[in-house]
Scaffold this motif. Structure first.
Motif, mmCIF file in Angstrom:
data_model
loop_
_atom_site.group_PDB
_atom_site.id
_atom_site.type_symbol
_atom_site.label_atom_id
_atom_site.label_comp_id
_atom_site.label_asym_id
_atom_site.label_seq_id
_atom_site.Cartn_x
_atom_site.Cartn_y
_atom_site.Cartn_z
ATOM 1 N N LEU A 104 -12.686 10.057 -0.929
ATOM 2 C CA LEU A 104 -13.487 11.085 -0.291
ATOM 3 C C LEU A 104 -12.682 11.755 0.805
ATOM 4 C CD1 LEU A 104 -16.939 9.268 -0.042
ATOM 5 C CD2 LEU A 104 -16.205 10.963 -1.729
ATOM 6 N N SER A 105 -13.182 12.864 1.282
ATOM 7 C CA SER A 105 -12.433 13.618 2.285
ATOM 8 C C SER A 105 -12.725 13.173 3.710
ATOM 9 C CB SER A 105 -12.738 15.108 2.149
ATOM 10 O OG SER A 105 -14.118 15.339 2.342
ATOM 11 N N GLN A 106 -13.625 12.212 3.866
ATOM 12 C CA GLN A 106 -13.945 11.704 5.190
ATOM 13 C C GLN A 106 -13.238 10.378 5.434
ATOM 14 O OE1 GLN A 106 -15.658 13.577 7.324
ATOM 15 N NE2 GLN A 106 -15.721 15.097 5.687
ATOM 16 N N PRO A 107 -12.868 10.087 6.668
ATOM 17 C CA PRO A 107 -12.142 8.849 6.959
ATOM 18 C C PRO A 107 -12.962 7.574 6.726
ATOM 19 C CG PRO A 107 -11.913 10.437 8.756
ATOM 20 C CD PRO A 107 -12.975 10.947 7.851
ATOM 21 N N GLY A 108 -14.267 7.652 6.818
ATOM 22 C CA GLY A 108 -15.115 6.471 6.775
ATOM 23 C C GLY A 108 -14.902 5.519 5.614
ATOM 24 N N PRO A 109 -14.803 6.009 4.377
ATOM 25 C CA PRO A 109 -14.664 5.102 3.225
ATOM 26 C C PRO A 109 -13.330 4.379 3.135
ATOM 27 C CG PRO A 109 -15.594 7.199 2.555
ATOM 28 C CD PRO A 109 -15.113 7.368 3.958
ATOM 29 N N TYR A 110 -12.373 4.770 3.947
ATOM 30 C CA TYR A 110 -11.050 4.155 3.909
ATOM 31 C C TYR A 110 -11.019 2.994 4.916
ATOM 32 C CZ TYR A 110 -9.867 8.393 1.370
ATOM 33 O OH TYR A 110 -9.840 9.407 0.443
ATOM 34 N N HIS A 111 -10.786 1.778 4.399
ATOM 35 C CA HIS A 111 -10.925 0.582 5.225
ATOM 36 C C HIS A 111 -9.628 0.143 5.908
ATOM 37 C CE1 HIS A 111 -14.842 0.406 3.461
ATOM 38 N NE2 HIS A 111 -14.358 0.226 2.242
#
Length: 122
Positions: A104-111
């Motif tokens: 996704l283009s948002q940082p949130g899903p990247y852990h």
């Protein structure tokens, strides 16, 4: 999990640069593993640059970099690359790689995130 970026530096406007992100303690295999590149310039929010799904090789990028930046993977080396061509002064930023389950283009899903590498275009 450790992500380590490398290859940043200074380049002239119109030039090219390739940066890398090597992962340890994290295996990219099959579907559902996404690697992304983000960047952050001084005083600005972190901005999505591009992402790739390991396995399928599907890539995603915003119009601002489409046609100039290319993300690629090397499964054997657990490494993802960002090739940047036709660089502009506004591409100057710290570039971060990130790992997650969904591109996704948002940082949130990247852990998981790397420490970043500076790219300066002048």
């Amino acid at each position: 999990v450790q992500l380590v970026e490398s290859g940043g530096g200074s380049v002239q406007v119109g030039g090219s640069l390739t940066i890398s992100c090597a992962a340890s303690g994290y295996t990219f295999s099959g579907r559902g593993n996404c690697m992304g590149w983000f960047r952050q310039a001084p005083g600005k929010r972190r901005e999505w640059v591009t992402s790739i799904y390991f396995g399928s090789g599907s890539t995603y990028a915003p119009d601002s970099v489409k046609g100039r930046f290319t993300i690629s993977e090397d499964n054997a080396k657990n490494t993802v690359y960002l090739q940047m061509n036709s660089l502009k002064a506004e591409d100057t930023a710290i570039y971060y790689c990130a790992a997650g389950g969904v591109c996704l283009s948002q940082p949130g899903p990247y852990h998981h995130w790397g420490q970043g590498t500076q790219v300066t275009v002048s």
